[in-house]
Design a protein around this motif. Structure first.
Motif, PDB file in Angstrom:
ATOM      1  N   SER A 154      24.780   0.733 -33.305  1.00 48.46           N
ATOM      2  CA  SER A 154      23.719   0.246 -34.183  1.00 48.46           C
ATOM      3  C   SER A 154      24.215   0.117 -35.618  1.00 48.46           C
ATOM      4  O   SER A 154      23.953  -0.881 -36.294  1.00 48.46           O
ATOM      5  N   TRP A 155      24.933   1.136 -36.078  1.00 50.80           N
ATOM      6  CA  TRP A 155      25.487   1.068 -37.437  1.00 50.80           C
ATOM      7  C   TRP A 155      26.492  -0.069 -37.562  1.00 50.80           C
ATOM      8  O   TRP A 155      26.485  -0.830 -38.540  1.00 50.80           O
ATOM      9  N   LEU A 156      27.369  -0.197 -36.554  1.00 49.92           N
ATOM     10  CA  LEU A 156      28.402  -1.233 -36.612  1.00 49.92           C
ATOM     11  C   LEU A 156      27.816  -2.630 -36.574  1.00 49.92           C
ATOM     12  O   LEU A 156      28.387  -3.568 -37.140  1.00 49.92           O
ATOM     13  N   ALA A 157      26.675  -2.794 -35.905  1.00 51.31           N
ATOM     14  CA  ALA A 157      26.036  -4.112 -35.872  1.00 51.31           C
ATOM     15  C   ALA A 157      25.698  -4.572 -37.289  1.00 51.31           C
ATOM     16  O   ALA A 157      25.864  -5.745 -37.635  1.00 51.31           O
ATOM     17  N   GLY A 158      25.227  -3.642 -38.113  1.00 52.05           N
ATOM     18  CA  GLY A 158      24.918  -3.978 -39.501  1.00 52.05           C
ATOM     19  C   GLY A 158      26.165  -4.287 -40.305  1.00 52.05           C
ATOM     20  O   GLY A 158      26.190  -5.236 -41.098  1.00 52.05           O
ATOM     21  N   VAL A 159      27.207  -3.485 -40.102  1.00 50.35           N
ATOM     22  CA  VAL A 159      28.468  -3.729 -40.806  1.00 50.35           C
ATOM     23  C   VAL A 159      29.031  -5.088 -40.406  1.00 50.35           C
ATOM     24  O   VAL A 159      29.436  -5.894 -41.250  1.00 50.35           O
ATOM     25  N   GLY A 160      29.042  -5.353 -39.085  1.00 48.17           N
ATOM     26  CA  GLY A 160      29.569  -6.620 -38.608  1.00 48.17           C
ATOM     27  C   GLY A 160      28.781  -7.814 -39.107  1.00 48.17           C
ATOM     28  O   GLY A 160      29.357  -8.848 -39.460  1.00 48.17           O
ATOM     29  N   GLU A 161      27.462  -7.684 -39.146  1.00 50.02           N
ATOM     30  CA  GLU A 161      26.627  -8.789 -39.645  1.00 50.02           C
ATOM     31  C   GLU A 161      26.952  -9.100 -41.094  1.00 50.02           C
ATOM     32  O   GLU A 161      27.056 -10.264 -41.490  1.00 50.02           O
ATOM     33  N   ARG A 173      20.721  -8.204 -46.184  1.00 56.14           N
ATOM     34  CA  ARG A 173      21.793  -7.547 -46.936  1.00 56.14           C
ATOM     35  C   ARG A 173      21.455  -6.075 -47.152  1.00 56.14           C
ATOM     36  O   ARG A 173      22.308  -5.191 -46.953  1.00 56.14           O
ATOM     37  N   ARG A 174      20.205  -5.799 -47.537  1.00 56.58           N
ATOM     38  CA  ARG A 174      19.790  -4.409 -47.764  1.00 56.58           C
ATOM     39  C   ARG A 174      19.847  -3.603 -46.470  1.00 56.58           C
ATOM     40  O   ARG A 174      20.293  -2.450 -46.462  1.00 56.58           O
ATOM     41  N   VAL A 175      19.410  -4.206 -45.371  1.00 64.02           N
ATOM     42  CA  VAL A 175      19.445  -3.509 -44.082  1.00 64.02           C
ATOM     43  C   VAL A 175      20.882  -3.170 -43.702  1.00 64.02           C
ATOM     44  O   VAL A 175      21.186  -2.044 -43.282  1.00 64.02           O
ATOM     45  N   CYS A 176      21.779  -4.131 -43.850  1.00 64.85           N
ATOM     46  CA  CYS A 176      23.180  -3.901 -43.504  1.00 64.85           C
ATOM     47  C   CYS A 176      23.798  -2.803 -44.359  1.00 64.85           C
ATOM     48  O   CYS A 176      24.548  -1.948 -43.856  1.00 64.85           O
ATOM     49  N   LEU A 177      23.503  -2.810 -45.646  1.00 61.58           N
ATOM     50  CA  LEU A 177      24.048  -1.786 -46.547  1.00 61.58           C
ATOM     51  C   LEU A 177      23.499  -0.407 -46.188  1.00 61.58           C
ATOM     52  O   LEU A 177      24.225   0.598 -46.246  1.00 61.58           O
ATOM     53  N   ASP A 178      22.227  -0.338 -45.826  1.00 63.68           N
ATOM     54  CA  ASP A 178      21.641   0.950 -45.415  1.00 63.68           C
ATOM     55  C   ASP A 178      22.328   1.483 -44.160  1.00 63.68           C
ATOM     56  O   ASP A 178      22.628   2.683 -44.059  1.00 63.68           O
ATOM     57  N   LEU A 179      22.585   0.601 -43.191  1.00 62.06           N
ATOM     58  CA  LEU A 179      23.261   1.019 -41.963  1.00 62.06           C
ATOM     59  C   LEU A 179      24.680   1.492 -42.255  1.00 62.06           C
ATOM     60  O   LEU A 179      25.155   2.480 -41.671  1.00 62.06           O
ATOM     61  N   ALA A 180      25.352   0.804 -43.170  1.00 57.22           N
ATOM     62  CA  ALA A 180      26.710   1.217 -43.541  1.00 57.22           C
ATOM     63  C   ALA A 180      26.706   2.582 -44.216  1.00 57.22           C
ATOM     64  O   ALA A 180      27.596   3.415 -43.968  1.00 57.22           O
ATOM     65  N   ARG A 181      25.707   2.845 -45.037  1.00 53.68           N
ATOM     66  CA  ARG A 181      25.620   4.163 -45.698  1.00 53.68           C
ATOM     67  C   ARG A 181      25.341   5.260 -44.678  1.00 53.68           C
ATOM     68  O   ARG A 181      25.858   6.380 -44.806  1.00 53.68           O
ATOM     69  N   GLU A 182      24.540   4.955 -43.657  1.00 58.40           N
ATOM     70  CA  GLU A 182      24.282   5.948 -42.607  1.00 58.40           C
ATOM     71  C   GLU A 182      25.560   6.247 -41.816  1.00 58.40           C
ATOM     72  O   GLU A 182      25.829   7.404 -41.460  1.00 58.40           O
ATOM     73  N   LEU A 183      26.353   5.210 -41.541  1.00 56.64           N
ATOM     74  CA  LEU A 183      27.621   5.420 -40.851  1.00 56.64           C
ATOM     75  C   LEU A 183      28.565   6.263 -41.708  1.00 56.64           C
ATOM     76  O   LEU A 183      29.231   7.177 -41.199  1.00 56.64           O
ATOM     77  N   GLU A 184      28.600   5.980 -42.990  1.00 56.51           N
ATOM     78  CA  GLU A 184      29.434   6.773 -43.905  1.00 56.51           C
ATOM     79  C   GLU A 184      29.005   8.242 -43.892  1.00 56.51           C
ATOM     80  O   GLU A 184      29.858   9.153 -43.823  1.00 56.51           O
ATOM     81  N   ALA A 185      27.689   8.485 -43.942  1.00 55.56           N
ATOM     82  CA  ALA A 185      27.185   9.862 -43.931  1.00 55.56           C
ATOM     83  C   ALA A 185      27.551  10.581 -42.638  1.00 55.56           C
ATOM     84  O   ALA A 185      27.812  11.794 -42.636  1.00 55.56           O
ATOM     85  N   TYR A 186      27.601   9.856 -41.537  1.00 52.05           N
ATOM     86  CA  TYR A 186      28.009  10.428 -40.246  1.00 52.05           C
ATOM     87  C   TYR A 186      29.490  10.805 -40.259  1.00 52.05           C
ATOM     88  O   TYR A 186      29.896  11.826 -39.683  1.00 52.05           O
ATOM     89  N   LEU A 187      30.308   9.991 -40.933  1.00 45.15           N
ATOM     90  CA  LEU A 187      31.754  10.195 -40.911  1.00 45.15           C
ATOM     91  C   LEU A 187      32.250  11.247 -41.902  1.00 45.15           C
ATOM     92  O   LEU A 187      33.279  11.892 -41.654  1.00 45.15           O
ATOM     93  N   VAL A 188      31.559  11.432 -43.021  1.00 45.97           N
ATOM     94  CA  VAL A 188      32.045  12.341 -44.061  1.00 45.97           C
ATOM     95  C   VAL A 188      32.330  13.747 -43.521  1.00 45.97           C
ATOM     96  O   VAL A 188      33.427  14.287 -43.722  1.00 45.97           O
ATOM     97  N   PRO A 189      31.378  14.415 -42.835  1.00 51.29           N
ATOM     98  CA  PRO A 189      31.678  15.762 -42.335  1.00 51.29           C
ATOM     99  C   PRO A 189      32.800  15.775 -41.299  1.00 51.29           C
ATOM    100  O   PRO A 189      33.532  16.770 -41.192  1.00 51.29           O
ATOM    101  N   VAL A 190      32.952  14.691 -40.536  1.00 51.36           N
ATOM    102  CA  VAL A 190      34.043  14.620 -39.565  1.00 51.36           C
ATOM    103  C   VAL A 190      35.384  14.609 -40.298  1.00 51.36           C
ATOM    104  O   VAL A 190      36.321  15.341 -39.948  1.00 51.36           O
ATOM    105  N   VAL A 191      35.481  13.793 -41.328  1.00 48.66           N
ATOM    106  CA  VAL A 191      36.720  13.702 -42.100  1.00 48.66           C
ATOM    107  C   VAL A 191      37.042  15.044 -42.756  1.00 48.66           C
ATOM    108  O   VAL A 191      38.190  15.521 -42.722  1.00 48.66           O
ATOM    109  N   GLU A 192      36.035  15.677 -43.328  1.00 44.81           N
ATOM    110  CA  GLU A 192      36.271  16.969 -43.978  1.00 44.81           C
ATOM    111  C   GLU A 192      36.724  18.024 -42.976  1.00 44.81           C
ATOM    112  O   GLU A 192      37.600  18.848 -43.269  1.00 44.81           O
TER     113      GLU A 192
END
Length: 438
Positions: A154-161, A173-192
């Motif tokens: 679901s997140w990637l669909a927004g990034v890809g669009e 554009r706003r929807v896609c950016l929101d989805l990208a921010r949610e994906l980023e929030a999911y990845l931050v703790p994984v990276v840390e």
């Protein structure tokens, strides 16, 4: 000048772009779209020139088209030592022994997804199998939890669009950016967490790798993770669907591949040439440039039409024909920097995942071909392709002889033996694959 008789943004073009490629190459090889202030090139020699002249045509358009949803610069935006160092990190994860390990991951995911689908004798190869398969495999390679594949999709669909849309409304554009921010929030703790406890996955490799003696920031790592996700996921299911469509439409060539599985790589290469999943690659003209007597001004956005270039008769004989025995393609080089076709781009920013793409599609197709006995389109199925920037079948509903679980696992053991032969499924070549090349 804009041609008032034709628009790449029209519904007519969107329905069947390939019907217009010949007219474009002959009558409007340098086509201007005033609505988006962009130029489209359709001849092979012009597209090749743009993709290989990195000083005259840069990737600066990605600052607007990709960076906002990638949450940082992507590989294709980088140059010099930074590009070389970070590209090597990603390439290393998709070649050699790492790629051999990934083949096992690819096969395991395929078997798990196929088992409930094969018994009924019908499946949508794109939506029932291809899409979940591509996401799950990429999550495994990165070291993310494959159980999250639906949410990540679901997140990637927004990034890809955001990356691939030719035109995007403010709301989308706003929807896609929101989805990208949610994906980023999911990845931050994984990276840390991977910084503290690195493993054998790609995210750990990115977290522990350095550039100029400095470890990459969390922002840099996340941008590369999203870059890999987008590059690996979207084209894979499209290519698999396109491969089977071509083979079903050409039963004599399907029979040849069944008899001689060594022809499978040639069938994949010809699929990529004739129907590349990535149809457009953008560049920014740094100075005035002349093509076919038309001057493209400095500062203009130039779209390279990969689908049209790959069907240019100046580059390929009888280019609209699907022919896995094509002498002017060259299977051995079709997944390397020396590829004649442009499905992976070319030059400095050629896609980093070509070797992985080959292993992924070849492994799955080799598994499916002996299982899908008497494969044909389902009754009432109407084939349709969608997309301008990236393109592929919206669905591919197939009927076939139902398969028992025992047959599936017996076939898996056979293909496992065949594909772990050195050099078969994991060639150590220089590796696209991506809407955003590296």
């Amino acid at each position: 000048m804009a041609d008032p008789r034709f628009s790449i943004l029209s519904e007519e073009f969107a329905a069947a772009p390939d019907r217009h490629f010949g007219w474009l190459r002959e009558h409007a090889p340098v086509h201007y779209e005033p609505a988006i202030d962009s130029w489209f090139l359709s001849r092979y020699r012009d597209v090749h020139r743009v993709l290989t002249d990195h000083e005259a045509f840069t990737t600066e358009t990605l600052q607007v088209r990709a960076e906002p949803v990638m949450r940082g610069p992507v590989l294709a935006q980088m140059t010099g030592a930074e590009h070389t160092a970070k590209r090597k990190i990603v390439v290393r994860a998709f070649t050699g022994q790492e790629l051999q390990e990934q083949v096992r991951t690819i096969r395991a995911n395929a078997v798990e997804l196929l088992e409930p689908l094969l018994a009924g004798g019908r499946m949508d190869l794109v939506n029932d199998f291809g899409k979940p398969f591509a996401v799950r495999v990429t999550l495994d390679v990165l070291g993310l939890d494959r159980r999250d594949w639906r949410q990540v999709s679901s997140w990637l669909a927004g990034v890809g669009e955001f990356v691939t849309a030719i035109e995007l409304t403010d709301d989308r554009r706003r929807v896609c950016l929101d989805l990208a921010r949610e994906l980023e929030a999911y990845l931050v703790p994984v990276v840390e967490e991977r910084r503290r406890h690195p493993g054998a996955d790609l995210i750990s490799a990115l977290c522990t790798a350095g550039f100029d003696g400095i470890t990459m920031s969390t922002r840099d790592v996340i941008a590369l993770i999203i870059n890999v996700l987008v590059a690996a996921v979207e084209p894979a299911d499209r290519t698999l669907g396109l491969l089977f469509k071509h083979l079903i439409d050409h039963p004599e060539q399907l029979a040849q591949v069944r008899r001689d599985p060594a022809l499978l790589s040639a069938a994949i290469a010809e699929t990529l040439r004739r129907t590349p999943p990535v149809q457009l690659i953008p560049r920014l003209a740094e100075r005035d440039a002349e093509f076919a007597g038309t001057v493209v001004p400095a500062g203009a956005t130039v779209f390279c039409m990969i689908g049209a270039a790959n069907r240019d008769p100046e580059a390929f004989t009888d280019p609209d024909t699907f022919d896995l025995h094509r002498p002017d393609l060259g299977t051995a080089r079709s997944f390397t920097a020396a590829a004649q076709h442009l499905a992976f781009g070319t030059g400095l920013h050629q896609c980093v995942g070509a070797a992985f793409a080959r292993a992924e599609i070849e492994t799955v197709a080799a598994l499916l071909l002996p299982l899908l006995d008497r494969v044909r389109y389902s009754p009432g199925f109407v084939y349709r392709e969608t997309g301008l920037y990236t393109r592929g079948p919206s669905a591919l509903s197939l009927d076939f002889t139902p398969v028992h679980a025992a047959t599936l696992h017996a076939t898996t053991r056979h293909t496992n033996t065949r594909h772990t032969t050195p050099g078969r499924a994991a060639p150590s070549t220089t590796p696209p694959w991506a809407p955003v090349h590296g």
